[in-house]
Design a protein around this motif. Structure first.
Motif, PDB file in Angstrom:
ATOM      1  N   SER A 162     -33.603 -33.080 -29.845  1.00  0.00           N
ATOM      2  CA  SER A 162     -33.272 -31.752 -30.004  1.00  0.00           C
ATOM      3  C   SER A 162     -34.171 -30.884 -28.889  1.00  0.00           C
ATOM      4  O   SER A 162     -33.875 -29.745 -29.453  1.00  0.00           O
ATOM      5  CB  SER A 162     -33.344 -30.831 -31.851  1.00  0.00           C
ATOM      6  OG  SER A 162     -34.158 -31.686 -31.854  1.00  0.00           O
ATOM      7  N   ASP A 167     -32.174 -39.471 -38.289  1.00  0.00           N
ATOM      8  CA  ASP A 167     -33.084 -38.668 -38.315  1.00  0.00           C
ATOM      9  C   ASP A 167     -33.938 -38.380 -37.263  1.00  0.00           C
ATOM     10  O   ASP A 167     -34.470 -36.892 -36.603  1.00  0.00           O
ATOM     11  CB  ASP A 167     -33.354 -38.622 -39.898  1.00  0.00           C
ATOM     12  CG  ASP A 167     -31.545 -38.494 -40.764  1.00  0.00           C
ATOM     13  OD1 ASP A 167     -30.785 -37.696 -39.683  1.00  0.00           O
ATOM     14  OD2 ASP A 167     -32.486 -38.520 -41.859  1.00  0.00           O
ATOM     15  N   LYS A 194     -42.787 -31.362 -38.371  1.00  0.00           N
ATOM     16  CA  LYS A 194     -41.807 -31.950 -39.017  1.00  0.00           C
ATOM     17  C   LYS A 194     -40.766 -33.020 -39.302  1.00  0.00           C
ATOM     18  O   LYS A 194     -40.173 -32.594 -40.338  1.00  0.00           O
ATOM     19  CB  LYS A 194     -40.903 -30.168 -37.758  1.00  0.00           C
ATOM     20  CG  LYS A 194     -41.376 -28.735 -37.618  1.00  0.00           C
ATOM     21  CD  LYS A 194     -40.209 -28.494 -36.637  1.00  0.00           C
ATOM     22  CE  LYS A 194     -40.955 -27.293 -36.101  1.00  0.00           C
ATOM     23  NZ  LYS A 194     -40.057 -26.048 -35.287  1.00  0.00           N
ATOM     24  N   CYS A 195     -41.165 -33.770 -38.799  1.00  0.00           N
ATOM     25  CA  CYS A 195     -40.447 -35.053 -38.734  1.00  0.00           C
ATOM     26  C   CYS A 195     -41.819 -36.486 -39.164  1.00  0.00           C
ATOM     27  O   CYS A 195     -42.282 -36.543 -37.958  1.00  0.00           O
ATOM     28  CB  CYS A 195     -39.530 -35.568 -37.559  1.00  0.00           C
ATOM     29  SG  CYS A 195     -38.679 -36.970 -38.023  1.00  0.00           S
ATOM     30  N   GLN A 243     -33.969 -35.408 -33.857  1.00  0.00           N
ATOM     31  CA  GLN A 243     -35.500 -34.424 -34.243  1.00  0.00           C
ATOM     32  C   GLN A 243     -35.817 -34.493 -32.443  1.00  0.00           C
ATOM     33  O   GLN A 243     -36.157 -33.821 -32.223  1.00  0.00           O
ATOM     34  CB  GLN A 243     -35.983 -34.785 -35.707  1.00  0.00           C
ATOM     35  CG  GLN A 243     -37.079 -33.574 -34.628  1.00  0.00           C
ATOM     36  CD  GLN A 243     -37.327 -32.770 -35.506  1.00  0.00           C
ATOM     37  OE1 GLN A 243     -36.181 -32.238 -36.132  1.00  0.00           O
ATOM     38  NE2 GLN A 243     -37.632 -31.690 -34.876  1.00  0.00           N
TER      39      GLN A 243
END
Length: 280
Positions: free
Chosen positions: A77, A70, A145-146, A74
């Protein structure tokens, strides 16, 4: 190999021998230390798996242990929409390709160490964007966000996630068993169909009925024929092994017949002398 004396411009990518592009990575925006990733377009002809298209797959080396799938998704991306990310201990075919897909509950514990990854983008232009990324602009792993947990917080999270709810575990087991039963049923039907198509006797002849055509021998049929030949050869070997016994038995039988013949001749001669022999 001596390092190149030619300096890269600040807005250009850094390419090293082997065709790999260097991508700097830092844990967060306040970090001073940087980590290096080495990326290259995936062009292995032997790997023709559908989930790794050659024109949209990026091969990544030296992925740090704190980067999960994940987190890597991210991070990459920013070059374009990411379809999937696969992290492995060594390059090659995924072990899940050879069998059913297992839940992470039944998988062995992952090794803690640096990984190699396959990042699949939705568009091929994302590969060019990743390869042309400036070498002085670092990718940030931990963002708002992460959030990436490390140290004690990571251990607490792993310990908490190790407890599995009974109902969730039951659903996973039921789903796996349904797939297993389905595969077994398909295999049995396939074997029955092959056995029906290949009706052979012990000598390996195929029975052809009206309205059907003779089909070539399958692997199972060839194996059956080979076993029949082996059994036949074993019977011959057994007979040859006891040949001397057969010969002795025949000699004794012939000797007994001759002895009986001589006895009968003597009886006939005696009857003739006594004039009691009447052959007609």
């Amino acid at each position: 190999m001596a390092p190149s004396k030619k300096k890269h411009a600040s807005n250009q990518a850094c390419v090293i021998p082997g065709g790999f592009t260097v991508l700097p990575v830092q844990f967060n925006s306040d970090s001073v230390a940087q980590h290096k990733l080495y990326v290259k377009e995936h062009k292995v002809r032997s790997d023709r798996s559908s989930h790794r298209p050659m024109d949209r797959t990026l091969f990544v080396l030296n992925i740090p242990p704190y980067c999960s799938e994940d987190v890597a998704k991210q991070m990459f991306s920013q070059f374009g929409s990411v379809q999937s990310v696969e992290l492995m201990d060594h390059p090659g075919t995924s072990p899940q390709d050879s069998g059913p897909k297992l839940s992470k509950i039944f998988r062995p514990a992952a090794k803690q160490g640096f990984k190699v990854g396959y990042v699949v983008f939705e568009n091929s232009s994302s590969i060019a964007a990743a390869k042309s990324h400036p070498h002085n602009v670092a990718l940030v792993v931990c963002t708002e966000k992460c959030l990436v947990k490390t140290g004690t917080q990571k251990w607490i999270q792993q310990y908490t996630e190790s407890f599995i709810r009974t109902d969730n575990l039951q659903k996973i087991v039921d789903s796996f068993m349904e797939g297993y039963d389905k595969r077994k049923k398909e295999e049995e039907e396939k074997q029955k169909e092959e056995a029906k198509q290949q009706q052979e006797d012990e000598e390996g002849w195929v029975k052809v009925t009206r309205g059907t055509k003779a089909r070539p021998h399958s692997e199972a049929a060839n194996k059956k024929t080979l076993q029949a030949v082996i059994r036949k050869n074993k019977r011959k070997e057994l007979m040859n092994f006891y040949t001397w016994q057969h010969r002795n038995t025949q000699k004794e039988h012939i000797a007994e017949l001759r002895k009986k013949f001589e006895e009968d001749k003597q009886k006939i001669a005696l009857l003739r002398v006594q004039r009691k022999f009447k052959p007609y």
